[in-house]
Scaffold this active site. Sequence first.
Site, PDB file in Angstrom:
ATOM      1  N   GLY A   1       0.817  -1.221   0.000  1.00 48.29           N
ATOM      2  CA  GLY A   1       0.000   0.000   0.000  1.00 48.29           C
ATOM      3  C   GLY A   1       0.843   1.262   0.000  1.00 48.29           C
TER       4      GLY A   1
ATOM      5  N   HIS B   1      10.212  28.553  12.781  1.00 43.28           N
ATOM      6  CA  HIS B   1       9.566  29.413  13.773  1.00 43.28           C
ATOM      7  C   HIS B   1       8.704  28.603  14.730  1.00 43.28           C
ATOM      8  CE1 HIS B   1      10.906  33.171  11.938  1.00 43.28           C
ATOM      9  NE2 HIS B   1      10.905  32.444  10.836  1.00 43.28           N
TER      10      HIS B   1
ATOM     11  N   LYS C   1      -7.530  -2.229  14.221  1.00 46.35           N
ATOM     12  CA  LYS C   1      -8.679  -2.378  13.314  1.00 46.35           C
ATOM     13  C   LYS C   1      -9.669  -3.389  13.883  1.00 46.35           C
ATOM     14  CE  LYS C   1      -6.142  -1.863   8.925  1.00 46.35           C
ATOM     15  NZ  LYS C   1      -5.830  -2.541   7.675  1.00 46.35           N
TER      16      LYS C   1
END
Length: 553
Positions: free
Chosen positions: A276, A393, A517
């Site tokens: 994937g 920053h 899951k």
Amino acid sequence: MSDSPSRSPRLTERPEWTALENHRKDALPQPDLRELFAADPGRAERYVVHVGDLRIDYSKHLVTDETLALLQELATATDVFGQRDAMFRGEKINTTENRAVLHTALRAPRDAVIEVDGENVVPGVHAVLDKMSGFANRVRSGEWTGHTGKRIRNVVNIGIGGSDLGPAMAYDALRPFTARELTFRFVSNVDGSDLHEATRDLDPAETLFIVASKTFTTIETITNATSARSWLLEGLGGDEKAVAKHFVALSTNAEKVAGFGIDVDNMFEFWDWVGGRYSYDSAIGLSLMIAIGPDRFLEMLDGFRIVDEHFRNAPAEANAPLIMGLLGIWYGNFHGAQSHAVLPYSHYLSKFTAYLQQLDMESNGKSVERDGNPVEWQTGPVVWGTPGTNGQHAYYQLIHQGTKLIPADLIGFARPVAELSDELKAQHDLLMANLFAQGQALAFGKTAEEVRAEGVPEEQVPHRTFKGNRPTTTILATELTPSVLGQLVALYEHKVFVQGAVWNIDSFDQWGVELGKVLAKRVEPALTEGADVPGLDPSTAALVAAYRNLREV
Ligand code: F6P
């Protein structure tokens, strides 16, 4: 398992590992980049490697020729190149899933031959690329129309993880090359707000949904796709036939695609040998191809291929992914570094680090060796970062003066690719001045003597002193083209490969995400139906109860 007499030595038992430990202790106990450059100014030129359009400068690393040689010996001992060749040959190196790992076949030339189980996979790759090109051209030209005959103006990719991050990242990266008259959105989160915001101002009659899911079982994606289908049908008067004109699928699973109600003629296939997180140059890139057009997409694949060939053929001492991988090992395993920052000085690469997080952390976030033994060494780093100069920053303070060693990659381009006004174009030098200044400050810091010489009061001297010796790699290219993007991604893919090969882990499975899951599926009925979930631990049970109560308030 670990007592088998024929077993090759574990990583930390290898003499090459011990040699690196000793080198760290004896030769470079307090590495100092000022001293290293003073002793060897030539390293600025020598520690540079060129790959395609990329110039990769690793001179600001806490290494000497000897360190690099010792790292190379570790790579030889762990047979990184042998493992690389096995991957390119299509051997099933993803052993826990018994799969080949062939994302490199996705960018192989048409006449290449790469076999999996005796079958040449390259013709299939090009057949899908051709089908994608035909479809992308039809959408781009307006020939592909929606159910009511209106042309498609909006493309919504629904996917998650590798089925989202790659195309979303690349779409942003290549914005100047995209068809500006089309709108592209990427929906991944099962939080309904994501789909809501992506569709709230769109006309269903002009919207194409691309459902991207390798397995076509991922709950987030299937849930969002189902809701998108309802949104579409509601907007178009409920005629089911509309789905065929407004939904296409990218998947390895034709059966599930058909089960969802998408015509398999409108499915763009890929294969189980594409992980994937390695998939956006497969059919998963369809949204990107519609955005930039097939020619640009193919240029991007050429870019990937340039780095594949380099990784395959360049000698070890000039092999960029190998060097970058070994440098990461030097810090993670011999300096205690826990993380790695990727800091692109390009607004277009805003999602690049998020993309790399999956690529690297899902691949190398492992704690057992291939044979199941627990590792006794650090594996993949925490990868993080956002584009410079914004990060400067925010969190650079910690990189400069904090107590943690954070190696970083600085990525920049010689010129902007977008058509900017002269005034905005001129800002590019300022952007790049920041990149160079950060690399310099991180490496060489500022000594107490230098601070004093500026007349700083003594009590402030420690606060204004920078130790330096924060290592960086600087990656430069002329401009961020599709090919250069492909080169960058392939560079990191292979870097991750190198590290997994040395650590002796399976970089291509992802069992660690499965448990969450499964548990989510178990917990869901407790929320939706108020059902009792047997075996729920007390802490989670209390959270579920609190959630239910809060919901009722
Ligand atoms: O989160 C695990 C994972 O399997 C990733 O590796 C993958 O990219 C993602 O889920 C999405 O999976 P699919 O493409 O099958 O929907």
